[in-house]
Design a protein around this motif. Structure first.
Motif, PDB file in Angstrom:
ATOM      1  N   LYS A 177      28.701 -22.241  47.760  1.00 10.61           N
ATOM      2  CA  LYS A 177      28.904 -20.887  47.260  1.00 10.61           C
ATOM      3  C   LYS A 177      27.533 -20.238  47.268  1.00 10.61           C
ATOM      4  N   PHE A 178      27.447 -18.980  47.667  1.00 11.74           N
ATOM      5  CA  PHE A 178      26.120 -18.357  47.749  1.00 11.74           C
ATOM      6  C   PHE A 178      26.209 -16.902  47.316  1.00 11.74           C
ATOM      7  N   PRO A 179      25.111 -16.391  46.764  1.00 12.84           N
ATOM      8  CA  PRO A 179      25.160 -15.011  46.248  1.00 12.84           C
ATOM      9  C   PRO A 179      25.072 -13.987  47.366  1.00 12.84           C
ATOM     10  N   MET A 218      29.938 -14.512  43.874  1.00  9.36           N
ATOM     11  CA  MET A 218      29.494 -15.448  44.898  1.00  9.36           C
ATOM     12  C   MET A 218      30.401 -15.337  46.130  1.00  9.36           C
ATOM     13  N   TRP A 243      24.060 -22.272  42.351  1.00  9.32           N
ATOM     14  CA  TRP A 243      25.026 -21.456  43.105  1.00  9.32           C
ATOM     15  C   TRP A 243      26.452 -21.956  42.883  1.00  9.32           C
ATOM     16  N   GLN A 244      26.613 -23.285  42.858  1.00  9.09           N
ATOM     17  CA  GLN A 244      27.974 -23.825  42.728  1.00  9.09           C
ATOM     18  C   GLN A 244      28.608 -23.431  41.392  1.00  9.09           C
ATOM     19  N   HIS A 245      27.763 -23.000  40.421  1.00  5.61           N
ATOM     20  CA  HIS A 245      28.282 -22.522  39.141  1.00  5.61           C
ATOM     21  C   HIS A 245      28.155 -21.006  39.003  1.00  5.61           C
ATOM     22  N   GLY A 246      27.957 -20.326  40.126  1.00  7.79           N
ATOM     23  CA  GLY A 246      27.880 -18.863  40.087  1.00  7.79           C
ATOM     24  C   GLY A 246      26.574 -18.357  39.503  1.00  7.79           C
ATOM     25  N   LEU A 247      25.532 -19.212  39.500  1.00 12.70           N
ATOM     26  CA  LEU A 247      24.250 -18.841  38.895  1.00 12.70           C
ATOM     27  C   LEU A 247      23.163 -18.769  39.967  1.00 12.70           C
ATOM     28  N   ASN A 248      22.029 -18.173  39.601  1.00 12.76           N
ATOM     29  CA  ASN A 248      20.926 -18.038  40.553  1.00 12.76           C
ATOM     30  C   ASN A 248      19.675 -17.686  39.776  1.00 12.76           C
ATOM     31  N   PHE A 262      32.060 -16.881  36.549  1.00 14.50           N
ATOM     32  CA  PHE A 262      30.788 -16.787  37.279  1.00 14.50           C
ATOM     33  C   PHE A 262      30.045 -15.512  36.867  1.00 14.50           C
ATOM     34  N   PRO A 263      28.819 -15.644  36.372  1.00 10.59           N
ATOM     35  CA  PRO A 263      28.044 -14.444  36.032  1.00 10.59           C
ATOM     36  C   PRO A 263      27.745 -13.584  37.267  1.00 10.59           C
ATOM     37  N   ASN A 264      27.566 -14.212  38.424  1.00 11.85           N
ATOM     38  CA  ASN A 264      27.286 -13.449  39.651  1.00 11.85           C
ATOM     39  C   ASN A 264      28.456 -13.572  40.615  1.00 11.85           C
ATOM     40  N   ALA A 282      21.217 -24.507  45.335  1.00  8.99           N
ATOM     41  CA  ALA A 282      22.617 -24.893  45.531  1.00  8.99           C
ATOM     42  C   ALA A 282      23.290 -25.375  44.243  1.00  8.99           C
TER      43      ALA A 282
END
Lengths: 654, 654
Positions: free
Chosen positions: A500-502, A595, B519-524, A591-593, B516
């Protein structure tokens, strides 16, 4: 198939034997002397600079015999010049010594060095990897100052032209435009072109009226305070007008240019013989009012733009040097940037996505027919129970017959037009040649002795374009190493479906995720991980890609890219796994962002006999099993009972 | 410490209160009107364009109050102009409306928007994120054609200057050089500069004689057929001559320029007061024969180069516009490219690497003293057994006292010079501000109420430069979410120590591996993953980095980069884990390709109380346990018995 029948399939034979090749070079050199040229640069391009060419633009193949999709030759006018220099030695980019043997050289990339050496006469051409010996360095190390090098400006991008010109300029060597193409002057038996008509690409296929697309381009021009853009890429023009054609094998386009003005007006520069007058009204209903101009009128454009003091937006990588040099001569103010159609063309609309998914289902059925057929053909040789008679049958099958069989299965699918590229059908060590083509090399390899078969193929359908690679077990001799490396490649492919990527992530950021499993074992592959794919257009499409050199275009919703890690052991075997994925937003409220992820649209089994299960994580096993369940759902109703049995086995949970 | 005592610590107070700031602006505007300027651009740069400035070059801080390391202000000469325009509304890059309030604006990056708004008077300055509202757009949306904008060409890179100039040129707005710096003209109480002497950086520290380094640069010039290069970066000049100095806080250099010729000759343009005549012979022994020229003589260089028709190689990103404009005016042929010292400076030699490892051991001891001290201070508040008296002691400690305590422990280490940057000492929500500095904001936050403390700090030692971040438990209120996200960040950091990668890999390829797990948790996280680190030089060094925008410099053996993923939850908490790693070749004969890896040189425990073990793979657990074993080996003999007990607990196997 009817209206899409390919009209210009003149099946030229470029490999005419050495004496013919020699004769052609002699005639060319004579012509070069008449033009006072010390050398001539021959590119593999026509005026649209596309990767795919009509047969009568295959000038590089005509003069060198090399049929790869990229390469450039330089031919000196005096065939004795190198011998006079007594086998001149130069240094390559690794500082290794290279002896120059022939007064002509062919520069190709890593995909094609082997093929180019086989296809060219090594008494006529030296073949170089284009980064190891640069074309410019080869010229300047042989020719002195005040030499004249000819080039057809229509057959090279402006940026590449300037690059060569500046490199030669430092040595007082001049690059001159030849006017007419000299290869054309000696290519006397060139097959005539039958203009193939422009075809309407209907609204239920394209999903966005041409007039909307033109408005989009016009608005960008308006915002940037520019008057117009000139579009040279036939893919862009065909996308913009929602038309298709049959001018080029593998690429269903009408070759043509376009000019779009900031007011939304458009001029279409096209061979008017391709626009049957009976169809003009129909065209007008399809894409609205535009001006039709014969492509020969492009020359008039330059002075007209100068007269009106129009400012022009243009892509210097995708426009030939002849056009831009003419604009410069006419003092037309130029702003350079990426072809304005490229980005919106890459972001597929819902209708295009539905079409891509639909044709991938058909393609999956064709691939399953083929893989089931191949498995039945080879199962006895794999388990060692084969008799002599059956062995004979197997050996009668080779890379060419397998490729033909796959084509046959694809042809049976509704709305299939043609292959989207030459099928790579490669057994054993041939699969280690990344862009192997059995047609180009000496003879196709037969089934029977190699454990692994790699097949990379795709179709052009009215609804879209496919591209898939599978590596499967077809014979005895499978080793634990092969299974281990297959599993590493598969893990890399799965990684790109799982990640998963932003928003804003570039393809270059994802490339290493596909390589990491191989890297941990000291392994790698020498090609990009993924490319964009057109919608009933070029199977290789920008601007996005997944490679360490991907540009500054992020992956966005609706883009499609291939995911195709591989592993190649020279002279032994090659492995590649390739799916296409569509970039989709993940709907997850925790998810906060926001993705993105790449969801597969290719649904064909991976050969589970090649997987070392203990090397997969639970998550990877879950992915494979879910994927295979989906494959079963998609294809099972289109298969015979025999094939269904095969499918159940091929998609069994691991 | 003696010879490295910082000589120019004039401790300027920039935050002089609003009336003072207003008075300065008034004086500046008066001066601008005398110069017929409609606006003035004030950058945060001196003529060497370094990230770290001597206090008397902090002109942006003087005029705006903002003390961050990057930013640009534009000040209109008429303070009523905006109100006359009736709070003009413009569109930002997201197409959102922005109301312009003040006739002056400060443009900063994402690290500094909060700090800039706090530090500047919002009746004097609007603060913008520099990509949301571009400086050029702000100017052109307010000022009409034929406006004149002043700038000191010495305080901006040539490339940035050209970028602004061209953007304004399209609106017929002129960018004019102010000659003298107008800020200097009104900065009447500027502290005088005491020239700090150039210091010899001995051969047992530098590992490569200056004359060898100059030969390397000269050979590159010879190969490219260029006569000389002008070097503006003080870090490059100091590296090249194997000298250091104390002109700039956090960066132990003598500010100076250099010219290196293709014959190997060198001219050093430096304030000659920094070269004690008594030392000249010693210098000659140290780095051989060069020409010493006062920095004021740089002006003579341009005409001399023109007279000799010398060709010049120069870095347009790292050279100020004044130098390059002068070269252009003198018609000196210029070739642009990266500072030739940058790449060899980044590839540390064995002596430099040994020094980096040695100072990291000392730094690890200082960090362990600090973390043990902090743990003893906070253990009772964490486990809830605290009495009122102890609570008072804890609350007397705040971000500033913690930072001071850490500095004290570092200062006790041999060969420590100074901090390599302002310590980020951040409790609770302050840690979510990526470049938080307790000095800049209202008041330091006290220990006692927050569970997490983030400390990002480093030292300049004679043997090298350190940079480390740890996030540790210091109070009540730790949540499962915090532990989960700490573990994700840690997984990302471990991933970059575990990854093996082939030669030629760019930092941009590795960036996503650290992200990564998040990202897999919707974070960055909204910053790069790693930067190069100098050797007793700038703690932020190019050309390599690990980020999605890393350039085209691969990671090669001997390079050092930070690995520092993080997670920031606004108004709640921040997490970052940072090690430095050195790029080393893996010696594994079973690997078909030579692979590289980033081996840690930072050895300080990660807070295992924050790890959710079940989220780590076996390989990750093994890595942490091996790492902690190594930490014990390195630091245990330098700790007290009490600290040793702490260390055993802190590094216990998980």
């Amino acid at each position: 198939m009817s209206e899409y029948t390919y009209l210009n399939d003149t099946t030229q034979n470029y490999d005419d034997g050495d004496s013919l090749q020699f004769g052609r070079l002699q005639r060319l050199r004579k012509l070069m002397r008449q033009h006072n040229l010390d050398a001539l640069i021959v590119t593999r391009c026509d005026e649209h600079l596309s990767e795919y060419l009509p047969p009568n633009s295959e000038r590089l193949a005509f003069i060198t015999g090399f049929t790869g999709s990229a390469g450039t030759a330089v031919i000196l006018n005096d065939e004795h010049i190198i011998s006079k220099l007594k086998n001149k030695i130069i240094k390559d980019s690794n500082n290794d010594e290279v002896t120059l043997v022939n007064p002509a050289a062919l520069f190709v990339d890593g995909r094609y060095t082997i093929q180019a050496r086989i296809q060219t006469n090594n008494n006529l051409y030296d073949v170089f990897h284009y980064t190891k010996v640069k074309l410019e360095d080869w010229i300047t190390s042989i020719l002195g100052s005040h030499a004249s090098i000819g080039i057809d400006l229509k057959c090279i991008s402006y940026n590449r032209y300037i690059q060569i010109k500046e490199a030669l300029h430092n040595y007082q060597i001049e690059l001159v435009c030849t006017g007419n193409n000299l290869i054309d002057e000696i290519w006397l038996d060139k097959a005539p072109v039958h203009p193939s008509p422009a075809l309407i690409f209907e609204d239920h296929l394209n999903g966005c009226p041409s007039i909307e697309k033109r408005k989009l381009i016009a608005n960008i021009l308006k915002e940037r305070k520019l008057d117009l853009t000139i579009i040279s890429s036939s893919e862009s023009v065909n996308w913009l007008l929602n038309i298709r054609g049959r001018d080029v094998p593998n690429l269903p386009v009408v070759n043509s240019f376009a000019v779009v003005y900031s007011c939304g007006d458009m001029e279409w520069y096209v061979d008017l013989k391709k626009i049957p007058s009976s169809k003009i009204t129909e065209f007008q209903h399809h894409f609205g009012n535009i001006s039709y101009l014969d492509e020969s009128k492009l020359t008039d454009l330059f002075s007209r733009l100068a007269k009106h003091k129009y400012s022009v937006y243009i892509d210097a990588n995708n426009t030939n040097a002849w056009i831009i040099e003419n604009l410069k001569k006419a003092n037309v103010p130029l702003t350079f940037g990426q072809d304005l159609c490229e980005y919106p063309k890459a972001c597929k609309n819902p209708i295009e996505l539905a079409g891509m998914k639909s044709c991938h289902c058909k393609d999956a059925v064709a691939m399953c027919h083929f893989l089931a057929w191949l498995d039945h053909l080879t199962e006895k040789i794999i388990d060692g129970s084969i008799g002599t008679g059956s062995l004979e049958i197997i050996k009668n099958n080779n890379e060419a017959t397998l490729s033909d069989q796959l084509f046959k299965f694809r042809s049976e699918q509704d709305d299939f037009i043609e292959n989207s590229f030459d099928t790579i059908s490669a057994l054993g060590p041939n699969a280690a040649i990344i862009h192997y083509n059995h047609i180009n090399l000496n003879r196709p390899r037969s089934l029977g002795k190699d454990p692994l078969y790699l097949v990379d193929s795709g179709g052009q359908y009215k609804e879209g374009t496919t591209d898939i690679t599978r590596t499967v077990l077809v014979g005895p001799g499978l080793t634990e190493e092969m299974k281990e490396r297959f599993t590493l490649v598969l893990k890399g492919m799965i990684a790109l479906h799982l990640i998963k990527f932003p928003k804003g992530t570039y393809g270059s950021a994802l490339d290493a995720l596909a390589r990491a499993p191989l890297w941990q074992h000291g392994l790698n592959y020498d090609h990009g991980t993924g490319h964009g794919v057109g919608h009933c257009l070029n199977v290789h499409e920008g601007p996005q890609s997944i490679s360490s050199r991907s540009g500054q275009t992020p992956l966005v919703e609706g883009m499609i890219t291939s995911i195709e890690p591989g592993y190649y052991k020279e002279n032994e075997y090659g492995i590649r796994c390739e799916n296409l994925g569509v970039v989709e937003v993940i709907h997850n409220s925790s998810f906060p962002n926001e993705m993105l992820t790449m969801v597969p649209i290719t649904y064909v089994p991976f050969d589970i006999r090649l997987i070392k299960k203990e090397m997969l994580t639970d998550e990877e096993k879950r992915w494979i099993n879910n994927y295979h369940t989906k494959v079963r759902e998609i294809v099972k109703d289109h298969l015979s009972d025999l094939e269904k049995n095969w499918l159940l086995k091929a998609t069994a949970a691991i």
